[in-house]
Scaffold this motif. Structure first.
Motif, PDB file in Angstrom:
ATOM      1  N   ARG A  93       3.222   4.095   7.189  1.00  0.00           N
ATOM      2  CA  ARG A  93       4.428   3.816   6.394  1.00  0.00           C
ATOM      3  C   ARG A  93       4.099   3.591   4.921  1.00  0.00           C
ATOM      4  O   ARG A  93       5.000   3.588   4.077  1.00  0.00           O
ATOM      5  CB  ARG A  93       5.140   2.556   6.912  1.00  0.00           C
ATOM      6  CG  ARG A  93       5.876   2.736   8.211  1.00  0.00           C
ATOM      7  CD  ARG A  93       6.683   1.497   8.551  1.00  0.00           C
ATOM      8  NE  ARG A  93       7.797   1.290   7.630  1.00  0.00           N
ATOM      9  CZ  ARG A  93       7.924   0.260   6.809  1.00  0.00           C
ATOM     10  NH1 ARG A  93       6.969  -0.657   6.734  1.00  0.00           N
ATOM     11  NH2 ARG A  93       8.984   0.132   6.043  1.00  0.00           N
ATOM     12  N   ILE A  94       2.828   3.395   4.589  1.00  0.00           N
ATOM     13  CA  ILE A  94       2.448   3.079   3.210  1.00  0.00           C
ATOM     14  C   ILE A  94       2.269   4.381   2.442  1.00  0.00           C
ATOM     15  O   ILE A  94       1.180   4.953   2.381  1.00  0.00           O
ATOM     16  CB  ILE A  94       1.157   2.235   3.168  1.00  0.00           C
ATOM     17  CG1 ILE A  94       1.317   1.000   4.048  1.00  0.00           C
ATOM     18  CG2 ILE A  94       0.824   1.830   1.733  1.00  0.00           C
ATOM     19  CD1 ILE A  94       0.056   0.164   4.186  1.00  0.00           C
ATOM     20  N   GLY A 148       4.177   0.596  -5.193  1.00  0.00           N
ATOM     21  CA  GLY A 148       5.591   0.277  -5.005  1.00  0.00           C
ATOM     22  C   GLY A 148       5.771  -0.987  -4.186  1.00  0.00           C
ATOM     23  O   GLY A 148       4.809  -1.615  -3.736  1.00  0.00           O
ATOM     24  N   LYS A 149       7.000  -1.382  -3.986  1.00  0.00           N
ATOM     25  CA  LYS A 149       7.299  -2.592  -3.236  1.00  0.00           C
ATOM     26  C   LYS A 149       6.936  -2.408  -1.766  1.00  0.00           C
ATOM     27  O   LYS A 149       7.285  -1.407  -1.152  1.00  0.00           O
ATOM     28  CB  LYS A 149       8.783  -2.940  -3.367  1.00  0.00           C
ATOM     29  CG  LYS A 149       9.159  -4.252  -2.698  1.00  0.00           C
ATOM     30  CD  LYS A 149      10.634  -4.569  -2.902  1.00  0.00           C
ATOM     31  CE  LYS A 149      11.012  -5.878  -2.219  1.00  0.00           C
ATOM     32  NZ  LYS A 149      12.452  -6.208  -2.389  1.00  0.00           N
ATOM     33  N   GLN A 150       6.224  -3.386  -1.219  1.00  0.00           N
ATOM     34  CA  GLN A 150       5.820  -3.337   0.180  1.00  0.00           C
ATOM     35  C   GLN A 150       6.631  -4.343   1.002  1.00  0.00           C
ATOM     36  O   GLN A 150       6.872  -5.465   0.551  1.00  0.00           O
ATOM     37  CB  GLN A 150       4.323  -3.681   0.312  1.00  0.00           C
ATOM     38  CG  GLN A 150       3.394  -2.800  -0.500  1.00  0.00           C
ATOM     39  CD  GLN A 150       3.277  -1.402   0.077  1.00  0.00           C
ATOM     40  OE1 GLN A 150       3.679  -1.152   1.214  1.00  0.00           O
ATOM     41  NE2 GLN A 150       2.739  -0.485  -0.694  1.00  0.00           N
ATOM     42  N   ALA A 200      -2.024   6.857  -0.670  1.00  0.00           N
ATOM     43  CA  ALA A 200      -0.857   6.235  -1.286  1.00  0.00           C
ATOM     44  C   ALA A 200      -1.092   5.985  -2.776  1.00  0.00           C
ATOM     45  O   ALA A 200      -0.202   6.207  -3.611  1.00  0.00           O
ATOM     46  CB  ALA A 200      -0.537   4.921  -0.577  1.00  0.00           C
ATOM     47  N   LEU A 201      -2.284   5.545  -3.118  1.00  0.00           N
ATOM     48  CA  LEU A 201      -2.615   5.323  -4.530  1.00  0.00           C
ATOM     49  C   LEU A 201      -2.668   6.648  -5.293  1.00  0.00           C
ATOM     50  O   LEU A 201      -2.177   6.739  -6.433  1.00  0.00           O
ATOM     51  CB  LEU A 201      -3.953   4.597  -4.653  1.00  0.00           C
ATOM     52  CG  LEU A 201      -4.448   4.326  -6.071  1.00  0.00           C
ATOM     53  CD1 LEU A 201      -3.429   3.532  -6.879  1.00  0.00           C
ATOM     54  CD2 LEU A 201      -5.794   3.601  -6.039  1.00  0.00           C
ATOM     55  N   LEU A 215      -2.207  10.546   8.957  1.00  0.00           N
ATOM     56  CA  LEU A 215      -2.226  10.238   7.532  1.00  0.00           C
ATOM     57  C   LEU A 215      -1.003  10.872   6.885  1.00  0.00           C
ATOM     58  O   LEU A 215      -0.675  12.034   7.168  1.00  0.00           O
ATOM     59  CB  LEU A 215      -3.494  10.767   6.867  1.00  0.00           C
ATOM     60  CG  LEU A 215      -4.810  10.108   7.289  1.00  0.00           C
ATOM     61  CD1 LEU A 215      -5.980  10.776   6.578  1.00  0.00           C
ATOM     62  CD2 LEU A 215      -4.802   8.612   7.001  1.00  0.00           C
ATOM     63  N   LYS A 216      -0.353  10.110   6.016  1.00  0.00           N
ATOM     64  CA  LYS A 216       0.820  10.624   5.305  1.00  0.00           C
ATOM     65  C   LYS A 216       0.490  10.725   3.828  1.00  0.00           C
ATOM     66  O   LYS A 216       0.055   9.755   3.207  1.00  0.00           O
ATOM     67  CB  LYS A 216       2.024   9.701   5.513  1.00  0.00           C
ATOM     68  CG  LYS A 216       3.282  10.178   4.782  1.00  0.00           C
ATOM     69  CD  LYS A 216       4.480   9.324   5.114  1.00  0.00           C
ATOM     70  CE  LYS A 216       5.697   9.744   4.296  1.00  0.00           C
ATOM     71  NZ  LYS A 216       6.011  11.180   4.461  1.00  0.00           N
ATOM     72  N   ALA A 217       0.712  11.911   3.255  1.00  0.00           N
ATOM     73  CA  ALA A 217       0.500  12.129   1.832  1.00  0.00           C
ATOM     74  C   ALA A 217       1.821  12.516   1.184  1.00  0.00           C
ATOM     75  O   ALA A 217       2.866  12.581   1.846  1.00  0.00           O
ATOM     76  CB  ALA A 217      -0.543  13.223   1.614  1.00  0.00           C
ATOM     77  N   GLN A 218       1.771  12.792  -0.101  1.00  0.00           N
ATOM     78  CA  GLN A 218       2.989  13.087  -0.846  1.00  0.00           C
ATOM     79  C   GLN A 218       3.688  14.335  -0.316  1.00  0.00           C
ATOM     80  O   GLN A 218       4.918  14.401  -0.261  1.00  0.00           O
ATOM     81  CB  GLN A 218       2.648  13.251  -2.326  1.00  0.00           C
ATOM     82  CG  GLN A 218       3.848  13.257  -3.248  1.00  0.00           C
ATOM     83  CD  GLN A 218       3.422  13.256  -4.700  1.00  0.00           C
ATOM     84  OE1 GLN A 218       2.316  13.654  -5.042  1.00  0.00           O
ATOM     85  NE2 GLN A 218       4.312  12.807  -5.579  1.00  0.00           N
TER      86      GLN A 218
END
Length: 325
Positions: free
Chosen positions: A47-48, A53-55, A152-153, A289-292
């Motif tokens: 989810r990150i 951003g706000k977590q 995420a970064l 893994l989730k990327a842009q």
């Protein structure tokens, strides 16, 4: 006869174990179940998608009705006397599940974000004054959680100024999976093997809730790994189940973890009923893994960043949302 079941762990696996115990064992009046964790928050890494951003994280105690979730630090476990020594006191148990899967706590993730923000601000200030500064943020862990936070970064940096993107790089300890390495590179994460000496920030690998040597009465090998039976019990301690951190690559597919949790809880029930426990085999290496611009999934020999990855990631997010909803 009153029985106490204790879970020690910070990872999603320990929560899934707690949920199964909450549904079945802990509903019985003679069973008390306690989850001891450093982190009150349930961190589901896929989810990150943005580190800066706000977590927001769901509190673990919201996921239980009958299990007592206590935020504390475990100092030592005594298998001989069947007690867990924490910063808040001593908890005795009749059955113990010790989940040593390394993970970042929600607070640690926020600290990483704050450190990265300070470095980015420094790079931006140098760029505005006409100075050139090359820097890197390096993730030392070779695990799914470290890679997800690195991605995420990298996604956050991709929407910043060209000067910042040129000055700052995100690096990680690369995995042995070729397609996964390609996915990381395509989404802005490079190998930490770069020999160039640059200032910056190194993020340590996720930690287990307890060091193996802090478990009194357990047999360890010359690398300090637990010597366990096929049932994951330390020799001479059928009341204890240990998920050793070196036993697996910190997978983060909840459905895979749910299968393992079900087997672990099944053996706890068998022990309490005086039955023989069953062997527990390590699930195949897996992760999301989730990327842009997409997802990457590995499960055993399956490696995908295409439609299979999208479907598996979608199903797992649905399982997560149902879990916390």
């Amino acid at each position: 006869m009153h029985k106490t079941v204790v879970i020690v762990g910070d990872s999603p696996l320990s929560v899934l174990i707690g949920r199964l115990i909450d549904r079945d064992l802990a509903r019985q009046t003679h069973i008390e179940a306690v989850h001891l964790t450093r982190d009150p928050s349930f961190v589901y890494a896929p989810r990150i998608s943005s580190l800066l951003g706000k977590q927001s994280f769901t509190l673990k105690n919201r996921l239980y009705r009958h299990v007592s979730c206590q935020t504390t630090t475990v100092r030592q476990i005594d298998l001989i006397d069947r007690r867990v020594i924490t910063t808040d006191g001593i908890v005795d148990y009749d059955a113990l599940i010790l989940d040593l899967t390394p993970t970042y706590t929600a607070e640690e993730i926020k600290k990483i974000a704050a450190q990265a923000t300070r470095l980015i601000n420094e790079v931006q200030a140098k760029a505005k004054s006409g100075q050139q500064l090359k820097a890197r943020i390096t993730f030392a862990g070779a695990d799914a959680v470290s890679w997800q936070i690195a991605l995420a970064l990298a996604a956050d940096l991709s929407v910043m100024s060209t000067a910042v993107q040129r000055a700052l790089s995100v690096q990680a300890q690369f995995p042995p999976i070729a397609k996964l390495r390609e996915f990381l590179v395509e989404n802005g994460v490079t190998s930490r093997k770069s020999v160039a000496l640059l200032p910056g920030l190194t993020i340590g690998a996720p930690k287990a809730p307890l060091k193996n040597r802090s478990v009194r009465g357990a047999l360890l090998d010359d690398r300090d790994n637990f010597i366990l039976r096929e049932t994951l019990n330390p020799e001479g301690h059928p009341e204890t189940i240990v998920i050793d951190g070196d036993w697996r690559l910190a997978p983060n597919i909840l459905k895979v973890e749910q299968t393992l949790a079900s087997r672990l809880v099944g053996n706890v029930e068998r022990f309490l009923e005086g039955e023989r426990q069953r062997p527990i085999h390590c699930p195949r290496p897996s992760g999301i893994l989730k990327a842009q611009d997409g997802e990457f999934v590995w499960f055993g020999s399956l490696q995908s960043s295409g439609w299979r990855a999208k479907i598996i990631a979608w199903l797992d997010r649905g399982f997560y949302e149902k879990l916390v909803g």
